[in-house]
Design an enzyme around this catalytic site. Structure first.
Site, PDB file in Angstrom:
ATOM      1  N   GLY A 135       0.826  -1.196   0.000  1.00 13.16           N
ATOM      2  CA  GLY A 135       0.000   0.000   0.000  1.00 13.16           C
ATOM      3  C   GLY A 135       0.861   1.247   0.000  1.00 13.16           C
ATOM      4  N   GLY A 166       1.995   2.406   5.322  1.00  9.15           N
ATOM      5  CA  GLY A 166       3.027   1.407   5.600  1.00  9.15           C
ATOM      6  C   GLY A 166       3.910   1.783   6.772  1.00  9.15           C
ATOM      7  N   GLU A 192       5.771  -3.466   0.969  1.00  4.77           N
ATOM      8  CA  GLU A 192       5.840  -3.104  -0.445  1.00  4.77           C
ATOM      9  C   GLU A 192       5.034  -1.824  -0.602  1.00  4.77           C
ATOM     10  OE1 GLU A 192       7.756  -4.446  -2.464  1.00  4.77           O
ATOM     11  OE2 GLU A 192       8.104  -6.515  -1.842  1.00  4.77           O
TER      12      GLU A 192
END
Length: 531
Positions: free
Chosen positions: A264, A269, A286
């Site tokens: 996201g 994150g 990621e």
């Protein structure tokens, strides 16, 4: 409308589903029935599928109309899902790795059997064109194949011991129950990367799919759990929970989930990482990408244009690896830009419903994405940007915008430094590869990057310590389209995580150093005497 109940066992709190009758009866959407999403039998319901949280809507990006309404999980139900996965995990981990691999192989085969129906569902609910959607399902199939091989090759190590009659080993063990939080742009593949590898390593998986693609999550989970149950394995080894940030927070905060894989935005994150680190868990992140393509003066321009077009407008610019910055050598800038505009113009002739065969360019995912697109274009113009192509919303039902090229901005402009999840690319002019590398590295994100050149020296400069600072550095191909055999992920604000191939399997396991004394003496390391 008809109430639809999805039947399976041992999978916890997958949502109750309500779809509109016109979809059920329209032959164009026959794939819904193939995937088991249109069984109108409200008398059958075993309590295992369904939540009691709030109702969310699944909206078609192509039309802007509601496809279905889904009742999501509550935070308590999400916690219960973790409990059920933990109960089932000892049975799963007791299976030999090759046996787990055989079950994952069967999952891959079942995905093959549903390749086109599931691909069509991705196009319907996410909005990417059908070839890309089918390619996404193929990614999950490919990673299943990779995982099957891995199940017979999970390595350990033996090291020479300095002590007499001692052996030094390194062993890898599964973590237990892992959490996967995926994004809407790849609603199947990212889960597949994580689940296939994690499962052969011996883990159970709790998946929270994107709240805007719940139908894809349901259909995928039904396929996976169906295979598990045919093999006598509880479906809760691959559980699905749905909902918003509160449900995600439950997964992130629970100490029973030693690893959370999150895909996201960088902002979210960062919060996930802090929460998980606070409880000494592990994160696989990621996050955002602000990817650049450099085209040198000696590049094959035809090849570079073709690759750039896909990297810029593929998935309507909604890939984390999409090209957002295009760095052109001054000697080829005008020629390249002319070719790129011509390619963009041809794309506008093939805009439409992503389920239609001739369509090459579909809609953005939702109204929020359209709003961000408009805001980015306006910000660029206010800061001296010039629109070379596009810049407007397309006047038709759904969430369609023009692919857009903008020049005249500084590489340090705030809007350039920010990742906008839309088909916007910013043009910059340089006089050397070194200057191009400096611009490539000038953003916080570090996911993917590309260089087009025929100069071997440029290639090794690009992939060396003073070259691209990204996790992916391509040569003579675009920033998008990673293969599953290599580890996927990025540096800096992209999070540093690695998924898919290579040794990314280590993310889902814990390392154990083992020393065995098989002699009759008790020597200490470093020759230490304690007598």
């Amino acid at each position: 409308m008809a109430m639809l109940h999805l039947l399976t066992r041992n999978t916890v709190y997958v949502p109750k589903l309500q779809t509109f009758r016109h979809l059920v009866t329209d032959p164009k959407y026959g794939f819904l029935k193939q995937l088991g999403l249109t069984t109108e039998n409200p008398g059958l319901y075993d309590g295992r599928w369904g939540g009691s949280g709030k109702v969310i809507e699944s909206v078609s990006p192509a039309t802007g109309k509601v496809i279905a309404k889904v009742r999501t999980s509550t935070t308590q139900e999400a916690s219960n899902a973790i409990t059920e996965a933990r109960k089932a995990w000892p049975q799963w981990v007791s299976l030999p790795p090759p046996t787990r691999g055989e079950i994952v192989r069967q999952i891959g085969d079942e995905l093959r059997n549903n390749l086109k129906p599931l691909g069509r569902l991705v196009s319907l609910e996410m909005g990417k064109i059908l070839p890309e959607s089918i390619g996404e399902i193929q990614e999950y199939i490919d990673i299943c194949d990779f995982a099957v091989g891995l199940s017979r090759m999970i390595p350990g190590s033996i090291f020479p011991s300095e002590r007499k009659d001692h052996i030094l080993l390194e062993k890898w063990n599964p973590l237990g129950v892992i959490g996967v939080i995926s994004a809407y742009n790849f609603p199947v593949a990212v889960y597949g990367w994580n689940s296939a590898i994690a499962m052969v390593c011996g883990n159970a998986v709790i998946w929270k799919g994107a709240p805007t693609t719940p139908l894809v999550s349901i259909a995928t989970t039904k396929i996976v759990t169906g295979v598990l149950e045919r093999n006598g394995v509880p479906g809760s080894i691959a559980s699905l929970i749905t909902g918003g940030a509160d449900v995600g927070e439950t997964l992130v905060s629970d100490t029973r989930v030693p690893l959370v894989s999150f895909t996201g935005s960088t902002n979210v994150g960062k919060k996930v990482a802090l929460t998980v680190q606070e409880r000494f868990g592990k994160c696989l992140l990621e996050l955002g990408g602000n990817n650049a393509t450099i085209v040198d003066q000696d590049a094959d321009l035809e090849m570079a244009v073709r690759a750039t077009v896909f990297s810029c407008v593929g998935t309507t610019g909604q890939r984390c690896t999409s090209t957002r910055r295009l760095i052109l050598h001054s000697k080829i800038k005008n020629e390249f830009l002319g070719k790129l505009k011509a390619a963009y113009k041809s794309i506008l002739d093939r805009v439409g419903d992503p389920l239609d065969d001739n369509v090459l360019y579909g809609p953005l995912h939702n109204q929020h994405a359209v709003d961000e697109y408009k805001e980015a274009v306006e910000s660029a113009l206010q800061n001296g940007g010039k629109i070379e192509f596009g810049g407007k919303q397309i006047g038709k039902a759904g969430f369609y915008v023009e692919p857009t090229i903008i020049s005249g901005l500084s590489p340090k402009a705030e809007i350039v430094q920010k990742e906008t999840f839309a088909p916007i690319v910013y043009i910059f002019e340089v006089n050397s590869v070194e200057d191009g590398i400096a611009i490539n590295n000038s953003v916080q994100q570090g996911l993917s990057s590309a260089l087009f050149t025929k100069n071997l020296g440029n290639v090794f400069q690009w992939i060396g310590p003073h070259g691209s600072d990204c996790g992916i550095a391509n040569v003579n191909l675009g920033t998008s389209g990673a293969e599953i055999g290599g580890a996927f992920g990025g540096e800096k604000a992209t999070g540093g995580g690695r998924e898919s191939g290579s040794d990314a399997w280590k993310e889902y396991m814990r390392r154990m150093t083992v020393t065995i004394n098989y002699g009759n003496e008790l020597p200490l390391a470093q020759g230490l005497k304690f007598e």
